[in-house]
Design a protein around this motif. Structure first.
Motif, mmCIF file in Angstrom:
data_model
loop_
_atom_site.group_PDB
_atom_site.id
_atom_site.type_symbol
_atom_site.label_atom_id
_atom_site.label_comp_id
_atom_site.label_asym_id
_atom_site.label_seq_id
_atom_site.Cartn_x
_atom_site.Cartn_y
_atom_site.Cartn_z
ATOM 1 N N UNK A 79 7.394 11.526 5.966
ATOM 2 C CA UNK A 79 7.793 10.229 5.234
ATOM 3 C C UNK A 79 6.955 8.982 5.914
ATOM 4 N N UNK A 80 6.624 9.319 7.101
ATOM 5 C CA UNK A 80 5.685 7.981 7.728
ATOM 6 C C UNK A 80 4.303 7.875 7.341
ATOM 7 N N UNK A 81 3.865 9.113 7.158
ATOM 8 C CA UNK A 81 2.540 9.206 6.519
ATOM 9 C C UNK A 81 2.400 8.736 5.113
ATOM 10 N N UNK A 82 3.428 9.188 4.295
ATOM 11 C CA UNK A 82 3.308 8.669 2.692
ATOM 12 C C UNK A 82 3.569 7.304 2.852
ATOM 13 N N UNK A 83 4.560 6.918 3.471
ATOM 14 C CA UNK A 83 4.815 5.382 3.431
ATOM 15 C C UNK A 83 3.545 4.523 3.885
ATOM 16 N N UNK A 84 2.766 4.958 4.545
ATOM 17 C CA UNK A 84 1.595 4.233 5.217
ATOM 18 C C UNK A 84 0.639 4.405 4.186
ATOM 19 N N UNK A 85 0.362 5.455 3.513
ATOM 20 C CA UNK A 85 -0.571 5.289 2.212
ATOM 21 C C UNK A 85 0.204 4.607 0.844
ATOM 22 N N UNK A 86 1.335 4.692 0.850
ATOM 23 C CA UNK A 86 2.038 4.112 -0.223
ATOM 24 C C UNK A 86 1.551 2.589 -0.287
ATOM 25 N N UNK A 87 2.094 2.148 1.074
ATOM 26 C CA UNK A 87 1.863 0.475 1.264
ATOM 27 C C UNK A 87 0.466 0.110 1.356
ATOM 28 N N UNK A 88 -0.345 0.854 1.733
ATOM 29 C CA UNK A 88 -1.739 0.241 1.950
ATOM 30 C C UNK A 88 -2.785 1.665 1.444
ATOM 31 N N UNK A 89 -3.113 1.597 0.182
ATOM 32 C CA UNK A 89 -3.810 2.746 -0.177
ATOM 33 C C UNK A 89 -5.406 2.519 0.334
ATOM 34 N N UNK A 90 -5.927 3.796 0.599
ATOM 35 C CA UNK A 90 -7.166 3.878 1.337
ATOM 36 C C UNK A 90 -8.355 3.052 0.649
ATOM 37 N N UNK A 91 -8.240 3.148 -0.612
ATOM 38 C CA UNK A 91 -9.215 2.643 -1.656
ATOM 39 C C UNK A 91 -9.276 1.158 -1.507
ATOM 40 N N UNK A 92 -8.092 0.614 -1.912
ATOM 41 C CA UNK A 92 -7.913 -0.976 -1.691
ATOM 42 C C UNK A 92 -8.293 -1.436 -0.449
ATOM 43 N N UNK A 93 -7.818 -0.614 0.820
ATOM 44 C CA UNK A 93 -8.221 -1.349 2.100
ATOM 45 C C UNK A 93 -9.692 -1.317 2.410
ATOM 46 N N UNK A 94 -10.380 -0.035 2.023
ATOM 47 C CA UNK A 94 -11.912 -0.025 2.371
ATOM 48 C C UNK A 94 -12.487 -1.403 1.299
ATOM 49 N N UNK A 95 -11.843 -1.363 0.107
ATOM 50 C CA UNK A 95 -12.619 -2.571 -0.749
ATOM 51 C C UNK A 95 -12.214 -4.044 -0.114
ATOM 52 N N UNK A 96 -11.134 -4.194 0.775
ATOM 53 C CA UNK A 96 -10.479 -5.404 1.280
ATOM 54 C C UNK A 96 -11.503 -5.737 2.341
ATOM 55 N N UNK A 97 -11.763 -4.712 3.112
ATOM 56 C CA UNK A 97 -12.878 -4.850 4.304
ATOM 57 C C UNK A 97 -14.103 -5.311 3.615
#
Length: 415
Positions: free
Chosen positions: A250-268
């Motif tokens: 649930x912790x891992x899922x919540x982290x990816x649900x709130x901050x998707x990797x693709x969107x995070x990399x695009x933000x950086x």
């Protein structure tokens, strides 16, 4: 039932007996209920009788059937928390947490009856079939990211920052109940699959907004992937091995649900650099805590272990001030949030209760008992006639710019 003349003495004796059996002092009970120690002493001395609201809370705090306070026989203890915890785990919980869990379960039982009386559909009782995993209880961390993206796609949430999660969960059929627990209580939230009402989650609001968002996403993961359990109390300690596994997922899922990797990399990439201030900006964008954002950067290989250890030492409130942002969302509340009155409940609950009173399905006193408030507060805050009106300066600003129907639209006016 005993004679009325003996009621005060029997009640006083049993209140003291129940408190002592739970190993609580008068000071501890007073602090949890928000009254003075002298008031508790007066109740136990028979000089004063607690109101019905306080008597109900005392019963929940001590885990005693309320009616057994008023009979000659021995105290009868509740088994209601068995849906969430094993007996030995219940005994290890902070007493204030046990009280709040019982308040929550008691409300859900009463509200389920109101839903049936009003002929309303229950809340979500199973995950949508498109989201149901093959495993009965999903704990494989390798699937956390793909499952999170699948849920976002199902609800058409895209890849960017999510809407406000309290409203989102209420809209998709998960009843969210708020509590304020002391720092150090070790419980952030809980999930319960109520047999008649459906899914409900409990959230500790004595946390930063970002931490609350993480708790809401975490409990949503339990609703989607761990509903084979009747209930789960999300806590730091005393977890059975199977509970630890579902908590990790649930912790891992919540982290990816709130901050998707693709969107995070695009933000950086868009910001062109990566430092603690940029991490705070990204946390602000995704409406999560600074700490969670740092761990997501590390998950995605955008931050080294050494950088993580260094950057977690920076105070997010100071970073926010340096960037001209409001620092309050990045700090804990200065005092326990006041959740008296109707603040515990989501819009769906308050709307149905108001409608049920207006249609005479339940009385004002019955509604007040259900929501654990006095009738005056209910009348003032929820049942007052008409909607409040006031001047809105924004209307005048927008009337020229937006006072039109878009070309080609033939909308039907709602009534």
């Amino acid at each position: 039932m005993i004679r009325e003349s003996h009621l005060d003495r029997v009640l006083a004796r049993k209140l003291k007996e129940a408190r002592e059996q739970r190993g609580l002092t008068q000071e501890a009970v007073a602090q949890i209920l928000g009254v003075s120690r002298e008031t508790v002493a007066l109740w136990e001395g028979g000089a004063r009788i607690p109101s019905l609201l306080y008597l109900g809370d005392l019963a929940k705090l001590y885990g005693v059937k309320e009616e057994s306070f008023l009979t000659q026989g021995p105290l009868e203890f509740l088994e209601d928390l068995r849906a969430l915890l094993r007996k030995e785990e219940e005994a290890l919980l902070d007493p204030g947490v046990r009280l709040e869990l019982r308040r929550w379960l008691d409300f859900l039982n009463g509200y389920a009856e109101l839903l049936e009386l009003a002929g309303e559909a229950p809340y979500l009782k199973a995950p949508p079939k498109e989201l149901k995993p093959k495993e009965a209880i999903l704990t494989d961390l390798r699937q956390a990211s793909s499952q999170a993206i699948k849920v976002r796609e199902y609800f058409k949430l895209g890849q960017d920052a999510l809407p406000e999660l309290y409203t989102f969960l209420d809209n998709v059929g998960v009843l969210v109940y708020k509590v304020s627990l002391p720092q150090g209580a070790g419980v952030w939230g809980a999930f319960y699959r109520h047999p008649r009402l459906g899914y409900s989650v409990l959230v500790n609001v004595n946390a930063t907004p970002g931490r609350q968002a993480f708790t809401l996403a975490h409990e949503l993961a339990h609703a989607l992937y761990h509903n084979g359990f009747p209930g789960i109390v999300c806590r730091r300690e005393n977890l059975a091995p199977e509970e630890a596994e579902v908590e990790r997922f649930a912790n891992a899922w919540a982290a990816h649900f709130l901050v998707p990797g693709k969107a995070l990399r695009e933000g950086v990439r868009r910001l062109g650099r990566l430092d603690p201030e940029v991490a705070l900006l990204l946390a602000h964008h995704f409406r999560v805590s600074y700490a969670l954002l740092l761990f997501r950067l590390r998950n995605e290989g955008l931050l080294s272990e050494e950088q993580l250890k260094e950057w977690v030492q920076y105070a997010p409130q100071d970073l926010a001030r340096r960037l001209g942002l409001n620092p309050e969302p990045y700090g804990l509340p200065q005092s326990l949030p006041n959740l008296q009155g109707l603040k515990r409940y989501p819009p769906s609950v308050l709307q149905l209760v108001r409608k049920s009173v207006e249609e005479d399905l339940i009385s004002v006193s019955e509604a007040a008992e259900l929501l654990n408030v006095n009738s005056y507060i209910l009348e003032k805050e929820l049942l007052s006639a008409g909607l409040p009106k006031e001047e809105n300066p924004e209307v005048e600003e927008l009337v020229q710019e937006l006072g039109f129907v878009s070309p080609g639209r033939r909308g039907k006016v709602l009534r």
